[in-house]
Design a protein around this motif. Structure first.
Motif, PDB file in Angstrom:
ATOM      1  N   ARG A 213      15.525   5.300   3.781  1.00  0.00           N
ATOM      2  CA  ARG A 213      16.644   4.663   4.477  1.00  0.00           C
ATOM      3  C   ARG A 213      16.593   4.984   5.967  1.00  0.00           C
ATOM      4  N   ASN A 214      17.425   4.275   6.680  1.00  0.00           N
ATOM      5  CA  ASN A 214      17.651   4.460   8.108  1.00  0.00           C
ATOM      6  C   ASN A 214      18.692   5.573   8.287  1.00  0.00           C
ATOM      7  N   LEU A 215      19.194   5.735   9.487  1.00  0.00           N
ATOM      8  CA  LEU A 215      20.204   6.763   9.703  1.00  0.00           C
ATOM      9  C   LEU A 215      21.499   6.469   8.961  1.00  0.00           C
ATOM     10  N   GLU A 216      21.792   5.214   8.750  1.00  0.00           N
ATOM     11  CA  GLU A 216      23.015   4.862   8.033  1.00  0.00           C
ATOM     12  C   GLU A 216      22.820   5.117   6.536  1.00  0.00           C
ATOM     13  N   ALA A 217      23.830   5.692   5.933  1.00  0.00           N
ATOM     14  CA  ALA A 217      23.736   6.042   4.512  1.00  0.00           C
ATOM     15  C   ALA A 217      23.431   4.831   3.640  1.00  0.00           C
ATOM     16  N   ASP A 218      23.950   3.678   4.044  1.00  0.00           N
ATOM     17  CA  ASP A 218      23.806   2.483   3.189  1.00  0.00           C
ATOM     18  C   ASP A 218      22.699   1.557   3.696  1.00  0.00           C
ATOM     19  N   SER A 219      21.663   2.117   4.256  1.00  0.00           N
ATOM     20  CA  SER A 219      20.609   1.281   4.849  1.00  0.00           C
ATOM     21  C   SER A 219      19.362   1.145   3.991  1.00  0.00           C
ATOM     22  N   SER A 220      19.384   1.619   2.755  1.00  0.00           N
ATOM     23  CA  SER A 220      18.221   1.412   1.871  1.00  0.00           C
ATOM     24  C   SER A 220      18.468   0.230   0.956  1.00  0.00           C
ATOM     25  N   ILE A 221      17.385  -0.470   0.662  1.00  0.00           N
ATOM     26  CA  ILE A 221      17.499  -1.575  -0.307  1.00  0.00           C
ATOM     27  C   ILE A 221      16.488  -1.419  -1.445  1.00  0.00           C
ATOM     28  N   GLY A 222      15.693  -0.347  -1.397  1.00  0.00           N
ATOM     29  CA  GLY A 222      14.761  -0.111  -2.497  1.00  0.00           C
ATOM     30  C   GLY A 222      13.400  -0.743  -2.300  1.00  0.00           C
ATOM     31  N   ALA A 223      13.140  -1.308  -1.115  1.00  0.00           N
ATOM     32  CA  ALA A 223      11.835  -1.927  -0.865  1.00  0.00           C
ATOM     33  C   ALA A 223      10.797  -0.891  -0.430  1.00  0.00           C
ATOM     34  N   GLU A 224      11.238   0.030   0.435  1.00  0.00           N
ATOM     35  CA  GLU A 224      10.370   1.111   0.904  1.00  0.00           C
ATOM     36  C   GLU A 224      10.735   2.359   0.107  1.00  0.00           C
ATOM     37  N   LEU A 225       9.792   2.837  -0.689  1.00  0.00           N
ATOM     38  CA  LEU A 225      10.073   3.926  -1.627  1.00  0.00           C
ATOM     39  C   LEU A 225       9.147   5.110  -1.382  1.00  0.00           C
ATOM     40  N   TYR A 226       9.594   6.277  -1.803  1.00  0.00           N
ATOM     41  CA  TYR A 226       8.744   7.475  -1.695  1.00  0.00           C
ATOM     42  C   TYR A 226       8.795   8.233  -3.011  1.00  0.00           C
TER      43      TYR A 226
ATOM     44  N   SER B  30       0.813  -1.228   0.000  1.00  0.00           N
ATOM     45  CA  SER B  30       0.000   0.000   0.000  1.00  0.00           C
ATOM     46  C   SER B  30       0.843   1.273   0.000  1.00  0.00           C
ATOM     47  N   LEU B  31       0.161   2.362  -0.358  1.00  0.00           N
ATOM     48  CA  LEU B  31       0.670   3.693  -0.043  1.00  0.00           C
ATOM     49  C   LEU B  31       0.286   3.901   1.409  1.00  0.00           C
ATOM     50  N   TYR B  32       1.253   3.906   2.288  1.00  0.00           N
ATOM     51  CA  TYR B  32       0.928   3.938   3.714  1.00  0.00           C
ATOM     52  C   TYR B  32       1.252   5.278   4.360  1.00  0.00           C
ATOM     53  N   ARG B  33       1.668   6.211   3.579  1.00  0.00           N
ATOM     54  CA  ARG B  33       1.999   7.540   4.101  1.00  0.00           C
ATOM     55  C   ARG B  33       1.758   8.569   3.015  1.00  0.00           C
ATOM     56  N   SER B  34       1.081   9.651   3.369  1.00  0.00           N
ATOM     57  CA  SER B  34       0.932  10.782   2.451  1.00  0.00           C
ATOM     58  C   SER B  34       1.145  12.031   3.283  1.00  0.00           C
ATOM     59  N   HIS B  35       2.293  12.613   3.097  1.00  0.00           N
ATOM     60  CA  HIS B  35       2.731  13.740   3.905  1.00  0.00           C
ATOM     61  C   HIS B  35       2.588  15.001   3.067  1.00  0.00           C
TER      62      HIS B  35
ATOM     63  N   GLN C  39       4.625   7.627   0.433  1.00  0.00           N
ATOM     64  CA  GLN C  39       5.577   6.540   0.634  1.00  0.00           C
ATOM     65  C   GLN C  39       4.822   5.228   0.531  1.00  0.00           C
ATOM     66  N   PHE C  40       5.511   4.216  -0.007  1.00  0.00           N
ATOM     67  CA  PHE C  40       4.817   2.942  -0.211  1.00  0.00           C
ATOM     68  C   PHE C  40       5.752   1.765   0.008  1.00  0.00           C
ATOM     69  N   GLY C  41       5.121   0.612   0.121  1.00  0.00           N
ATOM     70  CA  GLY C  41       5.858  -0.617   0.381  1.00  0.00           C
ATOM     71  C   GLY C  41       5.097  -1.429   1.409  1.00  0.00           C
ATOM     72  N   ASP C  42       5.861  -2.078   2.262  1.00  0.00           N
ATOM     73  CA  ASP C  42       5.267  -2.983   3.260  1.00  0.00           C
ATOM     74  C   ASP C  42       5.028  -2.224   4.565  1.00  0.00           C
TER      75      ASP C  42
ATOM     76  N   GLN D 140      13.221  -1.373   8.671  1.00  0.00           N
ATOM     77  CA  GLN D 140      12.262  -0.772   7.746  1.00  0.00           C
ATOM     78  C   GLN D 140      11.488   0.355   8.403  1.00  0.00           C
ATOM     79  N   ARG D 141      11.046   0.110   9.651  1.00  0.00           N
ATOM     80  CA  ARG D 141      10.298   1.169  10.325  1.00  0.00           C
ATOM     81  C   ARG D 141      11.228   2.335  10.631  1.00  0.00           C
ATOM     82  N   LEU D 142      12.467   2.014  10.977  1.00  0.00           N
ATOM     83  CA  LEU D 142      13.424   3.087  11.210  1.00  0.00           C
ATOM     84  C   LEU D 142      13.618   3.905   9.953  1.00  0.00           C
ATOM     85  N   ALA D 143      13.595   3.218   8.829  1.00  0.00           N
ATOM     86  CA  ALA D 143      13.772   3.932   7.569  1.00  0.00           C
ATOM     87  C   ALA D 143      12.666   4.969   7.412  1.00  0.00           C
ATOM     88  N   LEU D 144      11.477   4.613   7.833  1.00  0.00           N
ATOM     89  CA  LEU D 144      10.379   5.565   7.749  1.00  0.00           C
ATOM     90  C   LEU D 144      10.629   6.731   8.686  1.00  0.00           C
TER      91      LEU D 144
END
Lengths: 310, 310
Positions: free
Chosen positions: A182-195, A93-98, A104-107, B4-8
């Motif tokens: 992504r998380n606080l770490e620069a390399d913490s995105s994998i492309g599953a949660e997108l905006y 779903s689209l689970y966030r609309s800011h 933002q969408f994903g799981d 994932q939640r942290l990423a949000l």
């Protein structure tokens, strides 16, 4: 009261969308309108996005078409292809609309180990791809100044910026940009949660997050998503989320069933003329052409080939 | 899958909306967050908009609060006060929602002499008020460069621009700007048909149309309005329009029933500190503070006095 309707029409002419052709096409002294420039374009001015870099997001309300940018984020794009091919987003779903920021969408259950979806054979660790070398990247620069970067323009058909021809280049967070949460770490995105950017271009995110592509059709299906009542645009009731029926890689769809879509090339005299027609609007409405355009105010034209003049 | 939640949460921290206070308020070396700056503000940092310059737009979904700008558009504001007092907009609609551009409202039947509403005792002709003299107008300039104007900043609490301290000043078409639709003639607006910017700031309209104010609360009620299917965002079916129950001048509402609302002053050290906290975000998420902010990326904080620390 005809004036009132005319007032609407006049404001319409100021729109970012392509205006209708002006009423006097035989007036040679008048600068060409954006529509006239596009009408005079050649087939070579247009490109068909590679189906291997194209996603279809199917919502109840219709289809959103996304172009991925492997030239900027090759690792993320490869992972996104895997996730799409394995149906990761189907039923999410689209689970966030800011408001004035992003959808933002994903799981939505990604943080609940008992409910979280498997990311299948997708990689669980990727490098940050905030920027890339500007060397070897054809960059079509705008003459217009920008507050956020030394130079802005277009590369590979995407709004982009760079800090010099020998330095770094990156995609800009313009309306429609697709980024990897992504998380606080620069390399913490994998492309599953997108905006997707739905508000005033948040260029402060440039070089701070991996941009993976851009919505090329169907932004109106995302941008009007009801805003979530929670402070960050999340929904307090899961029923408020917008279901995603499926996200599919176009390459996996039989050719005859693919969307017919062409995007104006950004490295052509036709594109330059189009931009100039927006930079300095010389129609009857504008009393003072701006003499400037911001990168993110340039809407890259898209057309359906069947409907185009050939 | 906590990541994932942290990423949000991390993306949330990047939002234009005010972030939650950081988790380590006792770390003196850390720059203050936007929220911490606001928490430390004094009552004198805030102002209450004049009820004579405040409109309430009541939709089924809630109330939109608008602040008018008589310092920039005195004739239009006076006419709008007359129109509101006489109930001109009661029962009208949002009749246009143009993606990444504007919502427009007023009398959708204005072009039909048999259906058009009377504009009552409002004036039917006003001068264009695209700009005003910069002389005598306190202007709080941003140090940040702008592509559209020589200087940008805030005046009378509104995002504004000027071409020099002795020249002209005007309100900028940022997100939430309220403008008066007009015909091809510069002086063809009377303030009856209005639009609100819902997309990437269309600064090319600056000095080409009369801006009359700004939405200070409830933008989410306008920005998520379903886009009209017609090319310019008009609806093909009147049933798709969003009804406006009423637009009321706050001064005509009993004081006890008025909205409690305060806006951060734009000419104070607190405001400067708030802007700097957005220009250079020095939290754990941002790896590269932008060192810049565009005028239209600055959200002017608004609060309900009851909820504020006193």
């Amino acid at each position: 009261m005809t004036r009132q309707r005319l007032a609407l029409a006049a404001l319409v002419a100021a729109a970012l969308a392509l205006p209708l052709a002006a009423a006097e096409p035989d007036d040679q002294a008048r600068p060409r309108t954006t529509q006239e420039i596009l009408d005079a374009s050649q087939p070579s001015d247009w490109r068909t996005p590679d189906p291997a870099n194209t996603l279809y997001m199917d919502l109840e309300a219709g289809r959103v078409v996304i172009e991925l940018a492997p030239a900027f984020a090759p690792e993320h794009v490869a992972n996104i292809r895997t996730l799409a091919t394995e149906g990761f987003w189907n039923g999410t779903s689209l689970y966030r609309s800011h408001d004035n920021f992003v959808v933002q969408f994903g799981d939505a259950d990604a943080d609940d180990p008992e409910k979280a979806r498997s990311t299948g054979s997708a990689k669980t660790k990727l490098p940050a791809e905030f920027e890339r070398s500007a060397r070897g990247l054809p960059f079509h620069a705008l003459p217009d100044r920008d507050g956020w970067a030394a130079q802005v323009g277009f590369a590979e058909g995407f709004p982009a910026a760079r800090d010099g021809a020998q330095g770094q280049a990156w995609m800009a967070h313009c309306y429609g940009a697709l980024g990897a949460g992504r998380n606080l770490e620069a390399d913490s995105s994998i492309g599953a949660e997108l905006y997707v950017v739905t508000g005033q271009s948040p260029r402060q995110l440039d070089r701070n997050i991996t941009v993976v592509g851009r919505v090329i059709r169907g932004m109106d299906l995302l941008s009007a998503t009801p805003r979530g009542p929670e402070p960050m645009g999340f929904y307090d009731d899961p029923a408020q989320r917008t279901p995603i029926k499926a996200i599919t890689l176009a390459a996996e769809v039989p050719e005859a069933e693919r969307e017919r879509i062409e995007v104006l090339r950004t490295d052509t005299p036709t594109f330059d003329a189009m931009v100039e027609s927006r930079r300095n609007r010389r129609d009857d409405f504008y009393k003072r052409p701006a003499g400037h355009i911001d990168l993110c105010n340039i809407a890259i034209p898209v057309r359906t080939p069947d409907a185009a003049k050939r």
